[in-house]
Write a protein that holds these residues in place. Structure first.
Motif, short mmCIF file in Angstrom:
data_model
loop_
_atom_site.label_atom_id
_atom_site.label_comp_id
_atom_site.label_asym_id
_atom_site.label_seq_id
_atom_site.Cartn_x
_atom_site.Cartn_y
_atom_site.Cartn_z
N LYS A 12 11.04 36.64 -0.11
CA LYS A 12 10.81 37.44 -1.32
C LYS A 12 9.62 36.86 -2.08
O LYS A 12 9.36 35.66 -2.03
CB LYS A 12 12.06 37.38 -2.22
N SER A 14 7.13 35.82 -5.36
CA SER A 14 7.29 35.23 -6.69
C SER A 14 6.77 36.22 -7.74
O SER A 14 6.12 37.20 -7.41
CB SER A 14 6.51 33.92 -6.79
N TRP A 15 7.05 35.93 -9.02
CA TRP A 15 6.62 36.84 -10.08
C TRP A 15 5.11 36.93 -10.18
O TRP A 15 4.56 37.88 -10.73
CB TRP A 15 7.24 36.43 -11.43
N ILE A 18 3.66 39.82 -7.34
CA ILE A 18 3.98 41.24 -7.32
C ILE A 18 3.16 42.00 -8.36
O ILE A 18 2.75 41.41 -9.36
CB ILE A 18 5.49 41.48 -7.54
N GLY A 21 4.72 45.48 -13.90
CA GLY A 21 5.50 46.65 -14.29
C GLY A 21 6.31 47.25 -13.16
O GLY A 21 6.83 48.35 -13.29
N GLY A 22 6.40 46.53 -12.03
CA GLY A 22 7.15 47.08 -10.92
C GLY A 22 6.45 48.24 -10.23
O GLY A 22 7.04 48.92 -9.40
N GLY B 97 8.19 47.60 -20.37
CA GLY B 97 8.50 47.25 -18.98
C GLY B 97 7.44 47.72 -18.02
O GLY B 97 7.17 47.07 -17.01
N GLU B 213 14.39 48.63 -9.42
CA GLU B 213 14.27 47.28 -8.89
C GLU B 213 15.66 46.70 -8.88
O GLU B 213 16.36 46.75 -9.88
CB GLU B 213 13.35 46.43 -9.77
N ASP B 216 17.12 41.63 -6.66
CA ASP B 216 16.19 40.67 -6.09
C ASP B 216 14.80 40.68 -6.72
O ASP B 216 13.98 39.83 -6.41
CB ASP B 216 16.06 40.88 -4.58
N TYR B 217 14.50 41.63 -7.63
CA TYR B 217 13.15 41.66 -8.18
C TYR B 217 13.03 41.89 -9.69
O TYR B 217 11.99 41.61 -10.27
CB TYR B 217 12.28 42.71 -7.45
N GLU B 220 11.89 38.83 -11.74
CA GLU B 220 10.48 38.47 -11.58
C GLU B 220 9.57 39.40 -12.39
O GLU B 220 8.61 38.95 -13.02
CB GLU B 220 10.07 38.50 -10.10
N THR B 221 9.87 40.68 -12.39
CA THR B 221 9.05 41.63 -13.15
C THR B 221 9.16 41.35 -14.66
O THR B 221 8.18 41.42 -15.39
CB THR B 221 9.46 43.08 -12.83
N ARG B 223 9.78 38.46 -15.95
CA ARG B 223 9.08 37.19 -16.18
C ARG B 223 7.60 37.46 -16.44
O ARG B 223 6.96 36.77 -17.23
CB ARG B 223 9.30 36.27 -14.97
N GLN B 224 7.09 38.50 -15.80
CA GLN B 224 5.69 38.87 -16.03
C GLN B 224 5.48 39.30 -17.47
O GLN B 224 4.44 39.03 -18.07
CB GLN B 224 5.27 40.02 -15.09
N GLU B 227 4.95 36.47 -19.69
CA GLU B 227 3.58 35.98 -19.55
C GLU B 227 2.61 36.81 -20.38
O GLU B 227 1.71 36.27 -21.02
CB GLU B 227 3.18 36.03 -18.07
#
Lengths: 105, 388
Positions: A12, A14-15, A18, A21-22, B97, B213, B216-217, B220-221, B223-224, B227
């Motif tokens: 998988k 890491s942040w 990717i 905003g998905g 988001g 999502e 599993d994701y 992480e999104t 966490r962005q 930032e």
């Protein structure tokens, strides 16, 4: 025996790796994601009774019924989700929904 | 420097919007924000700006439309207050988001129930964890300049976070003040063109926006997003300096007004800060060592700057214009944790005031300062101008 039980680990990201905003940037992902796997009922099309009115073609939410010239062709089962709209709108009832379990192992 | 003109806060914010000239404005009226979009609609009707205006049926739709537009190569804005902000609450998280650089002026008004159209901060405070940057204006001049600043913060490539420039409903939005609207040319050059990394209309680079999502994701999104917020204090000084070249006012997250040698300090935001300045001036003339720490940026909360400003100070009263039911009032809660690691911390007193537009007058502030100077700290949430 042990090898068959242990699934290989999927790496998988890491942040930091990717998109923000998905957002999916490698579109169209549908090329690899065959949503037909979700199907619980399958449309069985009787070609001999079909009048090629194109109602099923126009109303299919996944655009799964291809057309060649002025005739429809067999449903694309890679993407047909079995919603049953084609069977519902058919004016001559040449489409019947049947349990998908009959067709898959 | 241009001549000041008598403008309401709403008109001043509309001028900022005129200079930003968003491609899309989708809005729904609500007191006291309505005059902002009304003034802007006049600019559109008069051909001063080229904007696609969408008359949506609710604030939820307004934010939805603005998000869609932002992802379609269009710089997009809306405005709201109170129940309107509440109505679009779901979409606030969508906007942040999806990292939309949306600027939405908010005219702070009490959240219902009971229904009240007047100023308090319960609306924007209720949204403080939605991932939006929040800056608060003391007066119409700040409301105007903060809107311009907000645009550059939101669209910065390392931030890409929506921004809520807030002003006090009615007090600032409808009060007439002398406002200097700066020249179009340098302001438009400061604003620049819309840069956003994604465009749904770019069919050569197809994307999918707002997917699901799973477990599993999502972490992480999100966490962005942390930032993106963390970059705000890094990019702010540069942007503020650029804007200061035009306005003569350099934005900072806090403003320290006579706090250096103050024995008693009031920490607050928005128009109450303005009234406090008047009281500070008067009491200083009478030899009382009082000061104001005006907070301008509430999200991201400038913990280090506030801690540094309060280090070694004697007594500080934090004035909140909203309750946080069941907890410490919003600003107080963050201020209290700021100096946690300092060796020399001031005594803190929490006050809630101004709910539903309840007046905060100079004599109320003077009474607070007198309490602080006497070291009267109760350790409980106290209320200003409430009939006990």
């Amino acid at each position: 025996m042990v090898d068959k039980i242990c699934l290989p680990a999927v790496k998988k990201k890491s942040w930091k790796e990717i998109p923000i905003g998905g957002t999916i940037i490698n579109s169209p992902t549908s090329l690899v994601n065959k949503t037909g796997a979700w199907r619980a009922f399958r449309p069985i099309w009787d070609k001999s009774k079909c009048i090629n009115c194109m109602m099923c073609v126009a109303t299919c939410p996944d655009m799964c019924i291809p057309v060649e010239g002025d005739k429809r062709k067999e449903t694309d089962f890679d993407y047909c989700k079995g919603c049953g709209i084609c069977a519902s709108v058919c004016p001559v009832k040449c489409i019947k929904m049947e349990d998908e379990g009959r067709f898959t192992e | 420097m241009n001549k000041a003109r008598p403008l309401t806060g709403a008109e001043a914010v509309a001028e900022a919007m005129r200079q930003i000239e968003p491609d899309v404005v989708a809005a729904y009226p609500i007191t006291p924000q309505t005059p902002i979009v009304e003034a802007y609609a006049k600019y559109v009707a008069d051909g001063l700006v080229k904007t696609e205006t969408i008359k949506v049926e609710s604030e939820h739709s307004a934010m939805s439309a603005v998000i869609g537009a932002a992802y379609s190569g269009a710089r997009s804005m809306t405005a709201t207050s109170s129940a309107g902000l509440a109505y679009m609450w779901e979409m606030l998280g969508i906007a942040s988001g999806l990292r939309c650089p949306i600027v939405m002026p908010v005219a702070n008004r009490a959240i219902s129930a009971p229904l009240n159209i007047h100023c308090d901060h319960s609306d924007s405070m209720g949204a403080r964890d939605t991932g939006w940057v929040q800056i608060y204006a003391e007066d119409a001049q700040e409301a105007y300049e903060n809107t311009l600043l907000a645009l550059r913060i939101a669209e910065h490539k390392d931030v890409l976070t929506p921004v809520m420039p807030c002003m006090d409903g009615f007090i600032t939005s409808h009060g007439v003040e002398n406002v200097v609207i700066h020249d179009d040319a340098p302001v438009k050059a400061f604003i620049g063109s819309y840069k956003f990394p994604f465009n749904l209309l770019d069919y050569k680079r197809p994307i999918a926006v707002g997917p699901i999502e799973l477990t599993d994701y999502l972490f992480e999104t999100k966490r962005q997003q942390v930032e993106g917020m963390a970059y705000v204090p890094k990019v702010l000084p540069g942007i503020a300096k650029e804007l200061a070249k035009i306005t003569g006012n350099e934005f900072d997250v806090i403003e320290e007004y006579h706090t250096n040698d103050a024995d008693a300090i009031i920490l607050t935001m928005s128009s109450a800060a303005g009234t406090t300045k008047t009281v500070v001036d008067r009491m200083r003339k009478a030899g009382k060592k009082v000061g104001l720490l005006k907070l301008r940026m509430f999200r991201p909360f400038p913990y280090e700057r506030v801690a540094k400003a309060l280090e070694g100070k004697k007594t500080v009263a934090v004035l909140d214009r909203a309750f946080a039911f069941g907890a410490n009032a919003p600003i107080y809660s963050d201020v209290k944790s700021a100096p946690y690691d300092l060796t020399s911390k001031p005594k803190l007193q929490s006050y809630v005031f101004g709910i539903g537009g309840r007046d905060l007058s100079d004599f109320h502030i003077e009474a607070v300062f007198e309490n602080l100077l006497k070291g009267k700290v109760t350790g409980k949430e106290e209320y200003i101008n409430l009939r006990e």
